[in-house]
Design an enzyme around this catalytic site. Structure first.
Site, mmCIF file in Angstrom:
data_model
loop_
_atom_site.group_PDB
_atom_site.id
_atom_site.type_symbol
_atom_site.label_atom_id
_atom_site.label_comp_id
_atom_site.label_asym_id
_atom_site.label_seq_id
_atom_site.Cartn_x
_atom_site.Cartn_y
_atom_site.Cartn_z
ATOM 1 N N GLN A 1 66.466 86.635 13.559
ATOM 2 C CA GLN A 1 66.575 88.101 13.639
ATOM 3 C C GLN A 1 65.604 88.613 14.704
ATOM 4 O OE1 GLN A 1 65.052 91.124 10.860
ATOM 5 N NE2 GLN A 1 67.137 91.930 10.735
ATOM 6 N N TYR A 25 63.378 100.630 12.955
ATOM 7 C CA TYR A 25 62.766 99.965 14.115
ATOM 8 C C TYR A 25 63.471 100.427 15.406
ATOM 9 C CZ TYR A 25 60.406 97.664 10.348
ATOM 10 O OH TYR A 25 59.660 97.447 9.211
ATOM 11 N N ARG A 65 72.312 94.022 12.607
ATOM 12 C CA ARG A 65 72.086 94.593 11.273
ATOM 13 C C ARG A 65 71.891 96.098 11.393
ATOM 14 N NH1 ARG A 65 67.919 93.462 6.268
ATOM 15 N NH2 ARG A 65 69.640 92.984 4.894
ATOM 16 N N GLY A 69 68.233 88.992 -0.561
ATOM 17 C CA GLY A 69 66.880 88.926 -0.031
ATOM 18 C C GLY A 69 65.915 88.346 -1.040
ATOM 19 N N ARG A 70 65.357 89.270 -1.859
ATOM 20 C CA ARG A 70 64.279 88.874 -2.766
ATOM 21 C C ARG A 70 64.610 87.678 -3.638
ATOM 22 N NH1 ARG A 70 63.482 95.117 -4.245
ATOM 23 N NH2 ARG A 70 65.667 95.028 -3.603
HETATM 24 C C1 LIG Z 1 59.300 90.806 1.790
HETATM 25 C C2 LIG Z 1 60.455 91.430 2.476
HETATM 26 C C3 LIG Z 1 60.511 91.425 3.873
HETATM 27 C C4 LIG Z 1 61.621 91.975 4.538
HETATM 28 N N1 LIG Z 1 61.689 91.872 5.906
HETATM 29 C C5 LIG Z 1 62.832 92.231 6.550
HETATM 30 C C6 LIG Z 1 63.011 91.948 7.940
HETATM 31 O O1 LIG Z 1 62.158 91.333 8.607
HETATM 32 N N2 LIG Z 1 64.160 92.358 8.515
HETATM 33 C C7 LIG Z 1 65.137 93.020 7.811
HETATM 34 O O2 LIG Z 1 66.181 93.361 8.382
HETATM 35 N N3 LIG Z 1 65.003 93.279 6.484
HETATM 36 C C8 LIG Z 1 63.890 92.877 5.847
HETATM 37 N N4 LIG Z 1 63.794 93.065 4.489
HETATM 38 C C9 LIG Z 1 64.940 93.628 3.732
HETATM 39 C C10 LIG Z 1 65.833 92.505 3.162
HETATM 40 O O3 LIG Z 1 66.499 91.807 4.192
HETATM 41 C C11 LIG Z 1 66.905 93.051 2.197
HETATM 42 O O4 LIG Z 1 67.719 93.959 2.895
HETATM 43 C C12 LIG Z 1 66.305 93.758 0.988
HETATM 44 O O5 LIG Z 1 65.284 92.976 0.388
HETATM 45 C C13 LIG Z 1 67.375 94.120 -0.058
HETATM 46 O O6 LIG Z 1 68.011 92.945 -0.529
HETATM 47 P P1 LIG Z 1 67.612 92.321 -1.957
HETATM 48 O O7 LIG Z 1 67.840 93.428 -2.964
HETATM 49 O O8 LIG Z 1 68.550 91.181 -2.162
HETATM 50 O O9 LIG Z 1 66.195 91.926 -1.885
HETATM 51 C C14 LIG Z 1 62.679 92.563 3.794
HETATM 52 C C15 LIG Z 1 62.594 92.590 2.396
HETATM 53 C C16 LIG Z 1 61.523 92.028 1.745
HETATM 54 C C17 LIG Z 1 61.502 92.019 0.236
#
Ligand SMILES: Cc1cc2nc3c(=O)[nH]c(=O)nc-3n(C[C@H](O)[C@H](O)[C@H](O)COP(=O)(O)O)c2cc1C
Length: 363
Positions: free
Chosen positions: A98, A177, A224, A312-313
């Site tokens: 990314q 961003y 994205r 994600g998480r």
């Molecule tokens: C620790 C952490 C770091 C993240 N860093 C990014 C990132 O670098 N780029 C991005 O597009 N989204 C980032 N996100 C968002 C996740 O990609 C995702 O959209 C978000 O956690 C929701 O999905 P989930 O409910 O499955 O966690 C981050 C989320 C978390 C929890």
């Protein structure tokens, strides 16, 4: 009906399932923005994902948003990623990088530069710096003739990513961003061809994606987006029109995918699904939102026409997430203290599910 565990052909990549690991910043890079052996282990542990999207990687020093994040703009950084991509491939996986330019969400204490953005409007909130959280500083508005250099930074980093063994790149056009700042109606107050009308606000995104496609090919390029998202104080007027116009331009490029976040009404998102002729990765959640993506959300969005679903998480705390989803095993809860604490603890220490053999009683 499409099932999460059906295979999917993404450009030249045969994905064994439709579970994507969402990009997540984990701030564990070495000095100089280098990828590390721990990062290779972390991603390799998660190689059963249909596709991994890496943490945000800065395409330039001024584009670095947080301390401790990796880059893809020096030869040393490119070389440092090779063991990471090789470890993922050796474990049978696929990985996109990314590319994340933070724009105004950055700090001179982190990069040595005044951050840049579409306009001299600071982000809302505190940004991370090596000295702790600090109020987001005033960015410097890019002169019209400077914009091309930042467009080109994505393309250059994409070339570096392919050289480093990544299967492709995802431009970070979401979450407030740089690309998202240009799309915004309150972070972008420009009066040149990059601001004002919808056609002008989408121009930076379209140019960045086009330059990347030219550099590494459309099948290796995704983006994205977070329609309607308000991260770091960005607002977007005319969300459906803005994104319809953006997708219409991007549709000409035959990209690998768009990756949407659940940042606006489902009705609007479904409209964008219909308008997009290519592959959609859906993240039916919000960054740091109250509820993380679950199996039911994934099935719901497969039913609404998404081809792939990103988690994600759940991937942080379940390296074997695909297997757990497939078998209906418990999903381990995430520990948010582990996100950015650095080190291997809370990074490499989440185990795969431990199956136990039921006790057999001898007669
Ligand atoms: C620790 C952490 C770091 C993240 N860093 C990014 C990132 O670098 N780029 C991005 O597009 N989204 C980032 N996100 C968002 C996740 O990609 C995702 O959209 C978000 O956690 C929701 O999905 P989930 O409910 O499955 O966690 C981050 C989320 C978390 C929890």
């Amino acid at each position: 009906m499409t099932v999460l565990f059906d295979g999917f052909q993404l450009g030249e990549l045969a994905l064994p399932n439709r579970v994507v690991m969402a990009p997540m910043t984990r701030v564990r890079a070495a000095a100089g923005g280098l990828a590390t052996p721990s990062m290779a282990t972390y991603y390799a542990q998660r190689a059963t994902a249909g596709l991994i999207v890496s943490e945000g990687v800065q395409p330039s020093l001024v584009g670095q948003s947080n301390p401790g994040t990796p880059g893809l703009y020096t030869d040393e950084q490119i070389a440092s990623w090779r063991p990471v991509t090789a470890a993922v491939h050796t474990n049978g996986g696929r990985i996109f990088a990314q590319l994340m330019h933070g724009g105004r969400v950055s700090h001179p204490d982190t990069t040595g530069f005044q951050p840049v953005g579409p306009s001299a409007v600071p982000a809302v909130g505190d940004v991370f710096t090596p000295n702790g959280p600090r109020p987001a500083p005033m960015p410097r508005a890019l002169a019209t003739e400077e914009v091309a250099e930042h467009v080109e930074s994505y393309a250059r980093a994409a070339r570096g990513a392919v050289e480093a063994g990544f299967d492709g790149v995802e431009l970070h056009g979401a979450n407030g961003y740089l690309i998202s700042q240009f799309l915004s109606s309150n972070a972008n107050l420009r009066t040149d061809r990059y601001g004002g009308s919808v056609a002008n606000r989408i121009r930076f995104a379209v140019e960045a994606v086009s330059a990347t496609v030219e550099a590494v090919g459309a099948a290796r390029t995704g983006i994205r987006l977070s329609p309607g998202g308000t991260f770091w104080g960005v607002e977007e007027s005319g969300i459906p029109q803005l994104y319809a116009a953006l997708l219409a331009e991007l549709a000409r490029l035959d990209l690998a995918y768009i990756h949407l976040e659940g940042t606006t009404d489902e009705e609007v998102l479904v409209g964008l699904r219909r308008a997009w002729p290519g592959t959609l990765i859906m993240n039916p959640s919000l960054p740091m939102g109250p509820k993380q993506v679950e199996r039911a959300d994934a099935d719901h969005w497969l039913g609404l026409g998404a081809e792939l679903i990103s988690f994600g998480r759940a991937f942080i705390s379940n390296p074997d997430l695909v297997e757990r989803l497939r078998l209906g095993l418990p999903i381990a809860p995430v520990d948010d203290a582990a996100y950015y604490q650095g080190g291997d603890e809370g990074y490499l220490t989440f185990p795969t599910y431990q199956h136990t053999v039921p006790e057999t009683r001898l007669p």
